[in-house]
Write a protein that holds these residues in place. Structure first.
Motif, PDB file in Angstrom:
ATOM      1  N   LEU A   1       0.836  -1.116   0.023  1.00 27.12           N
ATOM      2  CA  LEU A   1       0.055   0.047  -0.062  1.00 27.12           C
ATOM      3  C   LEU A   1       0.904   1.252   0.068  1.00 27.12           C
ATOM      4  O   LEU A   1       0.654   2.251  -0.859  1.00 27.12           O
ATOM      5  CB  LEU A   1      -0.913   0.221   1.264  1.00 27.12           C
ATOM      6  CG  LEU A   1      -2.270  -0.536   0.951  1.00 27.12           C
ATOM      7  CD1 LEU A   1      -3.113  -0.674   2.550  1.00 27.12           C
ATOM      8  CD2 LEU A   1      -3.007   0.032  -0.104  1.00 27.12           C
ATOM      9  N   SER A   2       1.761   1.341   0.924  1.00 31.61           N
ATOM     10  CA  SER A   2       2.492   2.510   1.054  1.00 31.61           C
ATOM     11  C   SER A   2       3.558   2.678  -0.100  1.00 31.61           C
ATOM     12  O   SER A   2       3.662   3.776  -0.642  1.00 31.61           O
ATOM     13  CB  SER A   2       3.358   2.642   2.275  1.00 31.61           C
ATOM     14  OG  SER A   2       4.401   1.764   2.230  1.00 31.61           O
ATOM     15  N   GLN A   3       4.124   1.775  -0.630  1.00 34.97           N
ATOM     16  CA  GLN A   3       5.062   1.669  -1.705  1.00 34.97           C
ATOM     17  C   GLN A   3       3.969   2.227  -3.021  1.00 34.97           C
ATOM     18  O   GLN A   3       4.306   3.142  -3.811  1.00 34.97           O
ATOM     19  CB  GLN A   3       5.682   0.413  -2.160  1.00 34.97           C
ATOM     20  CG  GLN A   3       6.597   0.314  -1.393  1.00 34.97           C
ATOM     21  CD  GLN A   3       6.873  -1.373  -1.066  1.00 34.97           C
ATOM     22  OE1 GLN A   3       6.227  -2.102  -1.792  1.00 34.97           O
ATOM     23  NE2 GLN A   3       7.865  -1.776  -0.418  1.00 34.97           N
TER      24      GLN A   3
ATOM     25  N   ALA B   1      -6.929   2.088   5.316  1.00 34.62           N
ATOM     26  CA  ALA B   1      -6.689   0.770   5.099  1.00 34.62           C
ATOM     27  C   ALA B   1      -5.873   0.092   6.074  1.00 34.62           C
ATOM     28  O   ALA B   1      -6.053  -1.141   6.532  1.00 34.62           O
ATOM     29  CB  ALA B   1      -6.316   0.658   3.552  1.00 34.62           C
ATOM     30  N   GLN B   2      -4.724   0.906   6.233  1.00 34.80           N
ATOM     31  CA  GLN B   2      -3.727   0.469   7.194  1.00 34.80           C
ATOM     32  C   GLN B   2      -3.944   0.068   8.497  1.00 34.80           C
ATOM     33  O   GLN B   2      -4.126  -0.877   8.995  1.00 34.80           O
ATOM     34  CB  GLN B   2      -2.439   1.216   7.324  1.00 34.80           C
ATOM     35  CG  GLN B   2      -1.580   1.640   5.931  1.00 34.80           C
ATOM     36  CD  GLN B   2      -0.814   0.483   5.644  1.00 34.80           C
ATOM     37  OE1 GLN B   2      -1.018  -0.779   6.159  1.00 34.80           O
ATOM     38  NE2 GLN B   2       0.286   0.526   4.697  1.00 34.80           N
TER      39      GLN B   2
ATOM     40  N   ILE C   1     -11.686  -0.968   1.167  1.00 35.92           N
ATOM     41  CA  ILE C   1     -11.445  -1.021   2.633  1.00 35.92           C
ATOM     42  C   ILE C   1     -12.134  -2.138   3.349  1.00 35.92           C
ATOM     43  O   ILE C   1     -11.715  -2.812   4.215  1.00 35.92           O
ATOM     44  CB  ILE C   1     -11.363   0.423   3.128  1.00 35.92           C
ATOM     45  CG1 ILE C   1     -10.471   1.205   2.624  1.00 35.92           C
ATOM     46  CG2 ILE C   1     -11.394   0.355   4.818  1.00 35.92           C
ATOM     47  CD1 ILE C   1     -10.597   2.740   3.020  1.00 35.92           C
ATOM     48  N   ILE C   2     -13.393  -2.136   3.204  1.00 36.79           N
ATOM     49  CA  ILE C   2     -14.375  -3.213   3.602  1.00 36.79           C
ATOM     50  C   ILE C   2     -13.664  -4.623   3.440  1.00 36.79           C
ATOM     51  O   ILE C   2     -13.797  -5.378   4.200  1.00 36.79           O
ATOM     52  CB  ILE C   2     -15.713  -3.055   3.181  1.00 36.79           C
ATOM     53  CG1 ILE C   2     -16.371  -2.044   3.864  1.00 36.79           C
ATOM     54  CG2 ILE C   2     -16.465  -4.282   3.511  1.00 36.79           C
ATOM     55  CD1 ILE C   2     -17.358  -1.441   3.193  1.00 36.79           C
ATOM     56  N   GLY C   3     -13.259  -4.482   2.317  1.00 35.76           N
ATOM     57  CA  GLY C   3     -12.715  -5.930   1.804  1.00 35.76           C
ATOM     58  C   GLY C   3     -11.279  -6.180   2.397  1.00 35.76           C
ATOM     59  O   GLY C   3     -11.015  -7.593   2.046  1.00 35.76           O
TER      60      GLY C   3
ATOM     61  N   ILE D   1      -6.687  -5.331  -1.085  1.00 36.26           N
ATOM     62  CA  ILE D   1      -5.566  -4.360  -1.486  1.00 36.26           C
ATOM     63  C   ILE D   1      -5.309  -4.029  -2.798  1.00 36.26           C
ATOM     64  O   ILE D   1      -5.235  -2.890  -3.115  1.00 36.26           O
ATOM     65  CB  ILE D   1      -4.459  -4.939  -0.773  1.00 36.26           C
ATOM     66  CG1 ILE D   1      -4.499  -4.920   0.754  1.00 36.26           C
ATOM     67  CG2 ILE D   1      -3.136  -4.302  -1.167  1.00 36.26           C
ATOM     68  CD1 ILE D   1      -3.357  -5.266   1.618  1.00 36.26           C
ATOM     69  N   SER D   2      -5.738  -5.125  -3.408  1.00 43.73           N
ATOM     70  CA  SER D   2      -5.319  -4.919  -5.041  1.00 43.73           C
ATOM     71  C   SER D   2      -6.375  -3.651  -5.486  1.00 43.73           C
ATOM     72  O   SER D   2      -6.158  -2.904  -6.391  1.00 43.73           O
ATOM     73  CB  SER D   2      -5.527  -6.196  -5.823  1.00 43.73           C
ATOM     74  OG  SER D   2      -5.568  -7.432  -5.237  1.00 43.73           O
TER      75      SER D   2
END
Lengths: 454, 494, 629
Positions: A71-73, A247-248, A304-306, A314-315
């Motif tokens: 995510l952060s990358q 998300a994190q 985010i729910i998923g 994430i994807s």
């Protein structure tokens, strides 16, 4: 010391961003705005390249307070890219104005804040990120010093400070329960009410940055008052940062205590519906797009729910974040060229057919029509929502896509079917460069999804 | 199976290449544009004919390329007898429509490019063996059609185009939902349609919901009562060529979807609710015919008959879902053939109506008179197509409808009886229109002095006329390949 | 070889039709060639085929269901009859149409008509059978509408097509039931299993429509609006004949009960349309009604269980009726009308035509040795054998009526004075008539062996002969002296207008259908409106939400503003306070000295003051909250 240097290496992209911002400021002091722009571009490219290089590695820094993961990358990749585009747009719009260089510096600062948010594993990073990105946001929005810009900036500021305070207040409870500011520390708590309270406060803070309903009220006015390029920036960077941060948080937050997803789902449904429905009535392109960003914010929440329930979570966030940045910046770039009213864009197809086609592509991508990037994003978002058992939310999202079509057709249809394009603006090649790049990205990312989803 | 030449991809993307060439040569003369368009459509048609050799019962000419390995979505193409019918229909109809459109000077390049894009999209829909790929092409047809209606339509075109777009988009979004559930519940997760057909992944409540989502999506597209409201509006406002494509091919996307997805991927749920589908279909038959009868605009009338014809088709599919026996095979054979027949017949009708409108400047049945006297060839073609449409034996619709009725008779004799009445109604409305508009003495003051069909129009119409007769007399031309696939569908095994 | 002939007899007229459709020159030549080729084909096929031999040819078709054409004795014979009649009519038509409009339309349709009938005759499966059946409907539609600029031609063609099309659905349903019963597309020849009564009733419906039996007889009179050769073709070996032909084909598999229904329909039609023919005021209308009536005889024979008799009558009727129509056409060409009043006495001017007409009329009446005698006698005997008194009465009454109406016609043509008409190409027309009249005169002797060869028999008996002859003679006399006032006027009118009840089809079927259609159109408009309403409702809703959004924003903004205002206000206040504080301070400074003890670093006291002031603040807050509430 070895540990420390390793940590610093982990956040190297963020450090590059920081240095970029500083150097841009130095150039501004030297009254060399172009230098600032180049610094911005080079710095961003550096951060971007580094993050691409690092994709696939997962690390944490500073005892878990910062995470360098997918995510952060990707946040760095998307946001640095966005910053470059915005920098070009700013150059076109604000060239020669006083203190031009500060804008580039502020862009870098804000990007830094958002990337910090996107990697936060600790409450302090959350606070820090929100503060950096919103404080720079005020300054950017207020840049032109006109009445409307000031009004917009003040609104942004007022909302920001209130929600920021609430967030801080709420987070203190979390810290109090778990005894640590680390997000992962709340694992063993047994205080659902306090957790919920803290979560609500967090949503307020992040939701404000992401212009999520009901924390969105600043959005239209601020966008309208600010320069278009800045509006584009505000619509993209803080939003993606905030959602990735959320998300994190969700990734770490223990799910067994409270059903956070339900809250998020309700917010998502409201935000999507609300944004689209209100956008139907806008006569200003920029306000329409502002409300549409509120609607798009709702879509982010599906991913985010998923995040804990579906391997697509994430994807889907990354894909949609990427698509969103490309299509939104593209649309704003064209608005910057033609003007802020819907009447400005009518008949565009007769004068500048390619620009009209590009605008159509951006808007249809926002609707989620394949094979554009927006579709790929939304498709994954819906999948992840269904996968997590939120089929009804996917249905709401799908119906909203239909409503949003009506919204965007209000732009598309006059472009092609009205013949009164009087706006004889000269070709602005920086803008051209930006929207063509976004055009390619929007189409390319839709087809080459596999690059992003590994 | 895997030939060295990617015939499907070639056929699929040739029109798109043509479209790009036209866009690149933006400032060229209309002659160049026409040539490019016709050449690419012809090549695509030849490709489609070539595909016809080397079909076997399963999916043939399969091409597969990695796309999103993480999701098991891939660029998968392939045709069987059912989809080949639709592919052939698309290439033929686009070929004729493009020839028909060569005359219009207005925004010719854009129009041709759009048509070619639409052709690729339609072919893509029928060739896809991947849910995601299918959906992508499915949506592109929507966007393309929106621009055709809004760009080259008549007075109310914008409203019609928007209504068409939103209405059908809602349908296709439900399709997306259904696809997602098919994907998510498949084990292992895949978008490969062959897998999903071989092992339908859903059961229970999910299957039911998915089936209804599919039903909604395709019922809007097909369209069935009460989801048809967009259709007459879109047809009245669309240009003739657009209507031909819309009715001839885009409606088939719904029909094809019913067969490929609802029937093959949620067979149990379809079987359970086939009776509802059947009622809706039968009602659509009668409803479409009756409402068509009340129209005074000849184009609207033909548009409503599409609802009627699609009703037969969906009925056939419902029968196939219901009885896995020879009757079911008959019905499905008929339904698939009906796709082809309706495509060429209604496509021709709409193109002819365009030709009539150019000459008589109106489409009102009471105002038109004596067209047969004024334009004997045009009128003769229309009468032929009308008789084909009302299901006269020896013409294209009859073999299809015959088999649908025959298949359905075993379980739903009363439904078939009602539909036979629908057939009478259709006959009545066409005969009425022919009697009022085509027979009699032409109104001299009313008809613009234009000649009967010119060479361009003849080139566009004659292939369709020949096909209508050929399919009527030799249905096995198409039916053999259909039957070969239908016979071995996995749904019969239960 | 026979396969080749078979294809020639079917394809020749198809080719001619296509040629005419494509080249549109209105020339009769290709069509004459087509019909001749068809005749030759059928002739050679007929000669080539022995009684027992039947050849099935399968080709193309539906998946698993190939098309079948059957070349057997019966089919070849029928095809031969059809093409002979057609050739005569085509030759006649070349003369008839010479001066008329619409040749381009007329000729291809004629060839199509012939082709359709040949397909129907040779069809060995239901698909082809229906194809021939329906194509004939199309061709009759086109032919009746040849002069479509005339309104009655348009209406007549539509009526003919729609009525038969409706009845055709019976054929579809019956065919489906049969196909499902035997699981084959082919028409079953003779099998042990019978079809259900339902299927038989469905077929009967189709027969009633095509063969113009009650209550569908009215389309025949409407069909008179077409050129006379069309009527001749329609009323003899094709179209109406197709209905009876269907019954021949399915006779082996018909259930017992169905025969009764068939017979009853036939009887009713014989009587009622016979009366229509008697009350008719127009030669062609009379012939039209007579056709229904004669077809009724065939149904009666089949109902009585003697398809042989019916078959014989089919053949006989084909020749007789076409001769009569062709004759009528000559009168029509001469006097531009076929109304009795207008052509009264014309027989004296057109003697040859009149004689042939009389011969054919007598044949129809059943006078030996003309062809009609043999078949009608067989039918009467069949009804006697069946033992059903209703059949017998109807048969005899029918024979009586037949004799009456032809007698009326002959009298009209004979009595009165008419001018000498001028008819171009009369010779061609007469050639056509001669071909047929030979068959009418001599054909009767060949009927029985032919029918026997097919495998049927024509029953014979003394009683039937007596009954038939008596009825015929009595009828001829009655007809000769018949006056319109013999029957009540209202009945005459009712009968003449084909027993139109309650406004007929226009009122009973057409108008209600159109009304229903309009009703559904309203529903459709309603649905559309409703959908638009949903759309507008959504738009309004969204506007409300938009306004709410604006209001919330404004409210928040105003709160902010008031805060700023308050702060500026308090700034002023602050200043004043500052000044006052300064004054206070200075005074305090002065008094500080006294207050030293008060400000003494006693923390608890200071804290107490703070708390008290905080409490006051909270109190104020609460008050303000209450006010707000």
């Amino acid at each position: 010391m070895g540990k420390m240097s390793e940590d610093l290496l982990t956040i190297l992209p963020q450090i590059i961003l920081l240095l970029t911002a500083m150097s841009a400021l130095v150039f501004e002091m030297l009254r060399k705005p172009l230098g600032s722009l180049y610094t911005l571009i080079i710095g961003m490219l550096g951060a971007l390249g580094l993050s691409i290089y690092r994709l696939g590695t997962v690390k944490t820094a500073f005892s878990g307070t910062f995470r360098s993961d997918e995510l952060s990358q990707w946040a760095v990749i998307i946001l640095s890219g966005a910053a470059i585009f915005i920098g070009l747009l700013v150059r076109q719009e604000l060239k020669g104005t006083d203190r031009e260089g500060t804008v580039y510096s502020l862009l870098a600062f804000s990007t830094l804040g958002s990337t910090l948010l996107a990697g936060s594993g600790d409450m302090m990073f959350l606070v820090l990120g929100v503060l950096i990105s919103s404080l720079t946001g005020f300054a950017l929005a207020a840049y032109p010093k006109t009445d409307s810009a000031t009004e917009g900036a003040v609104k942004y500021f007022v909302y920001g400070s209130v929600t920021g305070a609430i967030m801080l207040f709420g987070l203190t409870y979390w810290a109090g329960i778990s005894g640590s500011t680390l997000l992962s520390a709340s694992e063993n708590t047994n205080q659902p009410f306090l957790m919920l309270f803290g979560f609500g406060a967090l949503i307020a803070g992040l939701g404000y940055a992401a212009s999520l309903f009901p924390f969105h009220f600043w959005t239209p006015d601020t966008f309208e008052g600010a320069p278009v390029s800045i509006a584009a920036f505000l619509s993209v960077t803080p939003k993606i940062g905030a959602f990735f941060a959320l998300a994190q948080v969700m990734k770490i937050l223990p799910q067994h205590i409270v059903d956070y997803n339900l809250i998020l789902a309700i917010l998502a449904a409201f935000s999507m519906t609300y944004g689209n429905v209100v956008a139907l009535w806008q006569n200003s392109l920029i306000r329409l797009l502002a409300y549409s960003t509120i609607a798009q914010a709702g879509f982010f929440l599906l991913g985010i729910i998923g995040i804990n329930h579906s391997d697509l979570g994430i994807s889907s966030l990354i894909m949609f974040g990427f698509a969103y940045a490309a299509m939104n910046i593209g649309a704003f770039a064209i608005v910057q060229q033609v003007g802020k009213k819907i009447s400005h864009i009518s008949g565009l197809a007769y004068k500048k057919p390619f620009m009209a086609v590009a605008m159509t592509v951006f808007l249809l991508s926002l609707v989620g029509i394949p094979p554009l990037a927006g579709f790929a994003g939304k498709f994954l978002l819906f999948s992840s929502a269904i996968d997590s058992g939120y089929t009804w939310l996917a249905v709401v999202g799908i119906l909203n896509s239909a409503i949003s079509l009506a919204v965007y057709l209000r732009i598309i249809s006059p472009m092609f079917f009205k013949k009164q394009f009087e706006n004889e603006s000269s070709n602005q090649y920086l803008i051209q460069m930006v929207y063509i790049s976004c055009f390619i990205l929007t189409i390319g990312a839709g087809i080459a999804v596999q690059v992003i989803i590994v | 199976m895997n030939t060295s030449l990617p015939l499907l991809s070639l056929t699929l993307f040739l029109p798109l290449v043509g479209a790009f060439i036209i866009l690149l040569l933006r400032h060229s003369t209309s002659k160049v544009v026409n040539t490019v368009a016709i050449v690419s459509a012809t090549l695509s048609l030849l490709g489609a004919i070539g595909i016809g050799f080397g079909l076997d019962s399963g999916f043939s000419h399969v091409e597969e390329l990695q796309w999103i390995p993480a999701l098991d979505a891939a660029y998968r193409l392939g045709v069987d007898g059912i989809s080949y019918t639709a592919v052939l229909l698309s290439t033929i109809l686009f070929f004729c429509t493009i020839i028909y459109s060569t005359k219009k000077k207005e925004k010719l390049g854009a129009k041709m490019a759009l048509f070619l894009l639409l052709e690729t999209a339609c072919l893509g829909v029928f060739m896809s063996l991947d849910l995601l790929l299918f959906y992508i092409f499915f949506e592109i047809t929507l966007v393309g059609m929106y621009f055709v209606i809004a760009g080259w339509g008549h007075e109310n075109r914008k409203k019609a185009a928007i209504m068409f777009f939103i209405y059908t988009l809602i349908g296709s979004l439900f399709l997306l939902l259904a696809f997602l559930s098919l994907y998510i519940f498949s084990e292992p997760r895949t978008f490969d349609m062959r897998e999903l057909i071989a092992n339908p992944p859903l059961s229970g409540m999910v299957a039911t919901l998915t089936f209804w989502a599919l039903f909604l999506a395709f019922a809007i597209k097909t369209p069935l009562f009460p989801f048809h409201s967009w259709l007459p509006l879109a047809h009245t406002e669309a240009p003739a060529s657009g209507s031909a494509i819309l009715a001839g091919i885009l409606l088939k996307l719904g029909a094809y979807g019913f067969i490929r997805f609802a029937l093959q991927m949620t067979p149990d749920a379809f079987k359970e609710y086939a009776w509802i589908v059947m009622i809706v279909a039968v009602f659509s038959v009668v409803y479409g015919a009756l409402v068509a009868m009340a129209q005074t605009d000849i184009k609207r009338m033909v548009a409503y008959t599409s609802i009627n014809h699609m009703g037969y088709l969906v009925f056939g599919v419902a029968v196939a879902a219901m009885i896995p026996s020879t009757s079911g095979i008959h019905a499905l054979d008929g339904a698939t053939l009906q796709m082809f027949s309706h495509g060429i017949v209604t496509g021709l009708l709409f193109l002819l109506i365009g030709a009539i409108q150019e000459r008589a400047t109106t489409r009102e049945i009471p105002a038109l008179r004596g067209l047969l006297k004024a334009y004997p060839i045009l009128g003769g073609f229309f009468v032929l197509a009308a008789f084909a449409s009302l299901g006269l034996p020896g013409l294209a619709h009859f073999p299809a409808e015959f088999q649908i009725f025959l298949g359905g008779f075993e379980i739903y004799p009363w439904a078939v009886a009602i539909m036979l009445l629908g057939l009478v109604l259709t006959s009545a409305l066409y005969i009425r229109a022919i009697q009022r508009s085509f027979m009699g003495t032409p109104d001299k003051s009313f008809l613009v002095k234009l000649k009967d069909l010119d060479a361009r129009e003849l080139c566009a119409f004659i292939p369709l006329v020949i096909l209508i007769i050929a399919i009527g007399v030799f249905p096995n031309l198409i039916l053999d390949s259909i039957h070969q696939s239908v016979k071995y569908l996995s749904i019969w095994e239960k | 070889m026979s396969e080749l002939f078979l294809w020639i007899l079917i394809l020749a007229p198809i080719g001619a039709a296509l040629f005419g459709y494509i080249f549109r020159n209105g020339s009769s030549l290709p069509h004459l060639i087509g019909v001749s080729a068809s005749l030759l084909g059928s002739l050679f096929l007929f000669l080539n085929i022995s009684q027992s031999f039947s050849q099935k040819i399968e080709f193309g078709g539906l998946a698993d269901f190939p098309f079948v054409v059957v070349a057997n004795y019966q089919n070849a014979l029928l095809a031969l009859v059809v093409s002979v009649v057609a050739l005569a009519i085509f030759i006649y038509a070349k003369g008839y149409m010479e001066a008329e409009k619409g040749k381009r339309w007329f000729w291809p349709a004629m060839s199509l008509f012939l082709a359709a009938m040949q397909v129907l005759v040779m069809a060995g499966d239901w698909f082809l059978f229906i194809t021939g059946w329906e194509l004939m409907g199309l061709a009759s539609f086109l032919l009746i509408g040849t002069w479509h600029e005339k309104k009655n031609a348009r209406l007549g063609s539509v009526k003919a097509f729609m009525l038969t099309r409706f009845a055709d659905m019976g054929l579809y349903a019956g065919a489906f039931l049969t196909i499902i019963t035997y699981n084959q597309l082919a028409v079953p020849f003779s099998v042990t299993q019978e079809i259900s009564v339902l299927a038989a009733s469905c077929f009967l419906l189709a027969v009633m429509g095509k063969s113009a039996q009650l209550p569908f007889q009215s389309w025949l009179s409407g069909a008179m609006a077409g050129p006379t050769p069309v009527s001749a073709l329609l009323h003899s070996a094709t179209m109406v004949g197709a209905g009876a032909l269907l019954l021949f084909k399915i006779y082996p598999i018909l259930p017992e009960e169905a025969l009764l229904y068939i017979g009853i329909i036939g009887c009713l039609t014989i009587i009622l349309t016979g009366l229509t023919a008697i009350t008719s005021k127009d030669l062609k209308q009379m012939l039209a009604a007579s056709t229904s009536s004669q077809l009724g005889f065939m149904l009666l024979a089949i109902g009585a269980g003697f398809p042989g008799a019916a078959f014989a009558h089919w053949l006989a009727h084909a020749f007789m009726k076409s001769t009569l129509f062709l004759g009528a056409g000559v009168f029509q060409q001469g006097y531009e009308s076929t109304q009795y009043k207008k052509i009264a006495g014309s027989g004296k001017q057109l003697k040859v035509t009149h004689y042939t007409f009389i011969i054919a009329a007598l044949a129809l009446t059943g006078i030996p040795p003309l062809i009609g005698y043999w078949s009608k006698d067989g039918i009467l005997e069949a009804s006697l054998i069946s033992g059903n008194w209703f059949f017998v009465v109807s048969g005899v009454l029918g024979a009586f009526f037949t004799a009456s109406y032809v007698s009326i016609a002959v009298r009209w043509l004979w009595k009165g004075k008419a001018e000498k008409p001028s008819i171009s190409k009369k010779n061609l027309m007469l050639t056509g008539i001669f071909i047929l009249i030979i068959l009418v005169i001599a054909g009767g002797f060949g009927l029985e062996p032919i029918v026997k060869k097919i495998g049927y028999s024509i029953p014979k008996g003394k009683w039937s002969m007596v009954l038939g002859l008596v009825a015929a003679l009595f009828g001829l006399l009655t007809g000769w002296f018949y006056r319109e006032n013999w029957l009540p006027g209202t009945f005459t009118k009712f009968s003449r207008e084909n027993y139109t009840l309650a406004g007929g089809y226009q009122n009973l079927v057409v108008n209600p259908t159109l009304k229903t259609a309009n009703f559904f159109q309203h529903i459709d408009a309603f649905i559309l409106e409703y959908i638009e309403k949903i759309g507008y409702f959504g738009l309004n809703l969204s506007q409300t939400i938009f306004k709410a959004d604006r209001n919330v924003k404004t409210a928040v903004w105003e709160i902010g503003n008031s805060g700023i205002w308050l702060s500026s206000f308090s700034q002023i206040f602050d200043l004043k306070i500052l000044i006052s504080i300064k004054t206070i301070a200075s005074s305090i400074k002065e008094s500080g000295y006294y207050g030293k003890k008060w400000q003494s670093g006693l923390v608890h006291k200071e804290l107490a003051i703070t708390i008290i002031s905080l409490l006051i603040l909270i109190f104020i807050l609460i008050i303000s909250l209450i006010e707000l509430l």
